[in-house]
Design a protein around this motif. Sequence first.
Motif, PDB file in Angstrom:
ATOM      1  N   GLY A  26     -73.449 -16.611 -75.753  1.00 17.27           N
ATOM      2  CA  GLY A  26     -72.437 -15.570 -75.736  1.00 17.27           C
ATOM      3  C   GLY A  26     -72.893 -14.314 -75.028  1.00 17.27           C
ATOM      4  N   CYS A  83     -66.380 -20.455 -73.621  1.00 21.02           N
ATOM      5  CA  CYS A  83     -66.593 -21.892 -73.433  1.00 21.02           C
ATOM      6  C   CYS A  83     -65.283 -22.519 -72.949  1.00 21.02           C
ATOM      7  CB  CYS A  83     -67.086 -22.563 -74.718  1.00 21.02           C
ATOM      8  SG  CYS A  83     -65.936 -22.534 -76.075  1.00 21.02           S
ATOM      9  N   ALA A 141     -71.521 -17.040 -79.917  1.00 21.50           N
ATOM     10  CA  ALA A 141     -71.518 -18.473 -79.624  1.00 21.50           C
ATOM     11  C   ALA A 141     -72.850 -18.974 -79.080  1.00 21.50           C
ATOM     12  CB  ALA A 141     -70.418 -18.788 -78.618  1.00 21.50           C
ATOM     13  N   ASN A 142     -73.098 -20.248 -79.355  1.00 18.13           N
ATOM     14  CA  ASN A 142     -74.246 -20.990 -78.846  1.00 18.13           C
ATOM     15  C   ASN A 142     -73.733 -22.261 -78.179  1.00 18.13           C
ATOM     16  OD1 ASN A 142     -76.395 -19.460 -80.761  1.00 18.13           O
ATOM     17  ND2 ASN A 142     -74.627 -20.076 -81.972  1.00 18.13           N
ATOM     18  N   GLU A 143     -74.484 -22.794 -77.225  1.00 13.49           N
ATOM     19  CA  GLU A 143     -74.087 -24.043 -76.582  1.00 13.49           C
ATOM     20  C   GLU A 143     -75.222 -25.055 -76.518  1.00 13.49           C
ATOM     21  OE1 GLU A 143     -71.305 -25.280 -75.788  1.00 13.49           O
ATOM     22  OE2 GLU A 143     -69.959 -23.552 -75.938  1.00 13.49           O
ATOM     23  N   GLY A 157     -69.826 -18.821 -83.708  1.00 14.24           N
ATOM     24  CA  GLY A 157     -71.250 -18.756 -83.959  1.00 14.24           C
ATOM     25  C   GLY A 157     -71.700 -19.442 -85.237  1.00 14.24           C
ATOM     26  N   GLU A 183     -61.792 -13.425 -82.528  1.00 16.57           N
ATOM     27  CA  GLU A 183     -62.808 -13.760 -81.532  1.00 16.57           C
ATOM     28  C   GLU A 183     -63.494 -12.484 -81.071  1.00 16.57           C
ATOM     29  OE1 GLU A 183     -63.126 -17.058 -78.080  1.00 16.57           O
ATOM     30  OE2 GLU A 183     -61.291 -15.895 -78.117  1.00 16.57           O
ATOM     31  N   THR A 218     -70.688 -23.234 -81.957  1.00 16.73           N
ATOM     32  CA  THR A 218     -70.175 -22.696 -80.695  1.00 16.73           C
ATOM     33  C   THR A 218     -69.274 -21.494 -80.985  1.00 16.73           C
ATOM     34  OG1 THR A 218     -68.464 -24.425 -80.726  1.00 16.73           O
ATOM     35  CG2 THR A 218     -70.451 -24.858 -79.451  1.00 16.73           C
ATOM     36  N   ARG A 219     -67.956 -21.637 -80.806  1.00 15.26           N
ATOM     37  CA  ARG A 219     -67.055 -20.510 -81.063  1.00 15.26           C
ATOM     38  C   ARG A 219     -67.188 -20.052 -82.517  1.00 15.26           C
ATOM     39  NH1 ARG A 219     -61.253 -22.509 -79.775  1.00 15.26           N
ATOM     40  NH2 ARG A 219     -62.050 -24.184 -81.090  1.00 15.26           N
TER      41      ARG A 219
END
Length: 339
Positions: free
Chosen positions: A180, A339, A271-273, A227, A333, A224-225
């Motif tokens: 993010g 993403c 967020a993380n991916e 977090g 958000e 993801t979204r």
Amino acid sequence: MPLRDHPRVVMGHGGGGVMSAELVTNIFAPAFGGSTLAALGDSAVLTLGGARLAFSTDSFVVRPLFFPGGCIGDLAVNGTVNDLAMSGARAAYLSCGFILEEGVEMSVVGRVAQAMGAAAEAAGVEVVAGDTKVVEAGHGDGIYLNTAGIGLIPAGVDIRPQRAVPGDVVIVSGAIGVHGVAIMSVREGLEFGVEVVSDCAALGGLVDAMLAVTPDLHVLRDPTRGGLAAALNEIAVAAGVGVAVRERAVPVPPEVANACAILGLDPMYVANEGKLVAFVPREHAEAVLAAMRAHPLGAGAAVIGECVAEHPGMVVARTALGGTRVVDLPLGEQLPRIC
């Protein structure tokens, strides 16, 4: 505000928080029905011809298309591979849909396609079907992508949010919030003294290493979204358990902490991916943690808390001062289009 107070869609409905949940619960779930959908996992678990399969789909609207550490093509492949991996499945096949805006450069389309191909090869999956649509100039943002994937779940593996039980150890695979902040830094032209690179990666190999220790992993989720906070809240609600996190144990890189302080964000919601959070039976936690740390994508793995019987459906963080704070599901958000 509740869904009924929004006569039109707003950006918060895509943020993975309360507003997203209301959209799914009040509109999509009643329209589609079915017990499989009702599980609301990262992927659907299906039985077909005697085999247990995981099936998932995802769409990607990230802006900008290219960012430090990857691009929309990498995200599209890795995001779907990771959703399948969170059921313990070994991803095998993907489809991809390109929605192109009139006027986008062919060279950009080519770069994204090449990135998707490379990411698929690295993840050990094959893109076997696709579709292309073009919308008029001004009705898109260059490129949107949709991917769907299917994978085989090994025998004896049953990973789903409802399996979390008090006593489970909560492990995160590494530093949070990186993706993010990487997106925000290039989107807004911000500099934090060091380049923040997205953690975008396919997690199938890491999950395989964990399953090699024990097939009895209770829950996996890629945060993801919304977090880490959203992922933990979704699991707590699904299983009817409480989650207690030690705030200082959560790995937050200095550059992410500094960026969040400047932007007024909480890293727990960013967020993380390329990270996962796992709920592991206590008797297996030490061995699973060691296996994670032996894998390149889990080198920074850390125990951050536990599953408890108290405060079911709620996540609390124990602060460095000895107090506690409630970690709510985000409303909308913090960082749109990541993403």
